[in-house]
Design a protein around this motif. Sequence first.
Motif, PDB file in Angstrom:
ATOM      1  N   TRP A  25       0.834  -1.200   0.000  1.00 59.70           N
ATOM      2  CA  TRP A  25       0.000   0.000   0.000  1.00 59.70           C
ATOM      3  C   TRP A  25       0.872   1.255   0.000  1.00 59.70           C
ATOM      4  CZ3 TRP A  25      -1.330  -4.557   2.163  1.00 59.70           C
ATOM      5  CH2 TRP A  25      -2.593  -5.067   1.847  1.00 59.70           C
ATOM      6  N   ILE A  50      -0.823 -12.353 -10.575  1.00 61.20           N
ATOM      7  CA  ILE A  50      -1.621 -12.885  -9.476  1.00 61.20           C
ATOM      8  C   ILE A  50      -1.169 -14.312  -9.180  1.00 61.20           C
ATOM      9  CG2 ILE A  50      -3.971 -13.454  -8.725  1.00 61.20           C
ATOM     10  CD1 ILE A  50      -4.899 -11.256 -10.783  1.00 61.20           C
ATOM     11  N   ASN A  51      -0.837 -14.562  -7.938  1.00 62.61           N
ATOM     12  CA  ASN A  51      -0.376 -15.886  -7.500  1.00 62.61           C
ATOM     13  C   ASN A  51       0.795 -16.402  -8.336  1.00 62.61           C
ATOM     14  OD1 ASN A  51      -2.342 -16.041  -5.434  1.00 62.61           O
ATOM     15  ND2 ASN A  51      -3.861 -16.729  -6.929  1.00 62.61           N
ATOM     16  N   ARG A  76      -6.740  -6.688 -10.800  1.00 62.64           N
ATOM     17  CA  ARG A  76      -6.951  -6.348  -9.385  1.00 62.64           C
ATOM     18  C   ARG A  76      -6.694  -4.859  -9.203  1.00 62.64           C
ATOM     19  NH1 ARG A  76      -3.598 -10.542  -5.770  1.00 62.64           N
ATOM     20  NH2 ARG A  76      -1.935  -9.566  -6.932  1.00 62.64           N
ATOM     21  N   ALA A  99      -6.795  -3.177  -5.956  1.00 63.21           N
ATOM     22  CA  ALA A  99      -6.224  -2.790  -4.656  1.00 63.21           C
ATOM     23  C   ALA A  99      -4.929  -3.553  -4.391  1.00 63.21           C
ATOM     24  CB  ALA A  99      -7.231  -3.096  -3.551  1.00 63.21           C
ATOM     25  N   PRO A 100      -4.012  -2.921  -3.664  1.00 62.18           N
ATOM     26  CA  PRO A 100      -2.815  -3.643  -3.238  1.00 62.18           C
ATOM     27  C   PRO A 100      -3.191  -4.892  -2.450  1.00 62.18           C
ATOM     28  CG  PRO A 100      -2.547  -1.303  -2.867  1.00 62.18           C
ATOM     29  CD  PRO A 100      -3.993  -1.521  -3.225  1.00 62.18           C
ATOM     30  N   SER A 101      -2.291  -5.851  -2.466  1.00 63.90           N
ATOM     31  CA  SER A 101      -2.567  -7.129  -1.823  1.00 63.90           C
ATOM     32  C   SER A 101      -1.341  -7.579  -1.039  1.00 63.90           C
ATOM     33  CB  SER A 101      -2.908  -8.172  -2.893  1.00 63.90           C
ATOM     34  OG  SER A 101      -3.023  -9.446  -2.340  1.00 63.90           O
ATOM     35  N   ASP A 102      -1.588  -8.364  -0.001  1.00 62.57           N
ATOM     36  CA  ASP A 102      -0.485  -8.892   0.803  1.00 62.57           C
ATOM     37  C   ASP A 102       0.451  -9.793   0.000  1.00 62.57           C
ATOM     38  OD1 ASP A 102      -1.473  -7.565   3.000  1.00 62.57           O
ATOM     39  OD2 ASP A 102      -2.414  -9.332   3.881  1.00 62.57           O
ATOM     40  N   ASP A 103       0.012 -10.308  -1.138  1.00 65.42           N
ATOM     41  CA  ASP A 103       0.864 -11.222  -1.896  1.00 65.42           C
ATOM     42  C   ASP A 103       1.755 -10.503  -2.918  1.00 65.42           C
ATOM     43  OD1 ASP A 103      -0.995 -10.605  -3.888  1.00 65.42           O
ATOM     44  OD2 ASP A 103      -1.311 -12.679  -4.480  1.00 65.42           O
ATOM     45  N   TRP A 104       1.758  -9.188  -2.920  1.00 64.72           N
ATOM     46  CA  TRP A 104       2.648  -8.462  -3.814  1.00 64.72           C
ATOM     47  C   TRP A 104       4.097  -8.735  -3.416  1.00 64.72           C
ATOM     48  CZ3 TRP A 104       1.118  -2.755  -5.106  1.00 64.72           C
ATOM     49  CH2 TRP A 104      -0.107  -2.739  -5.788  1.00 64.72           C
TER      50      TRP A 104
END
Length: 111
Positions: free
Chosen positions: A24, A79-80, A89, A91-96
């Motif tokens: 973020w 993604i993944n 996607r 929004a930012p994601s914890d998996d970035w």
Amino acid sequence: MAECGYMETISNKAFKWTDDFGPWLVRHGAWDLDEFETAPQEEVVKALEAIPDKRKDWLSGSLCRHKPDFVRCFFAQWINGKWEEEEWRYAPSDDWDLNLAAGLYTKLHSQ
């Protein structure tokens, strides 16, 4: 925010962001992508091989030169651990993986 690991409590009135909130902060320009060590070259090359050529051109173009925009554009479809042409996607994601993004940015924008 501290309970979910995004902030660390320094004192009763002071907190600091943790690396878990990095996606973020990088996306919104509070942290710089240059602060992250780049992923190993073999990971960067493997990711580049998974991205379609027209998307590599887009990621290396002027619209993605600004690092927060680059991470937004890259992770919108990465993604993944793979490129998803039909996904986006927002929004930012914890998996970035910011180390991977730093390596890709360096590779694509230093050519």
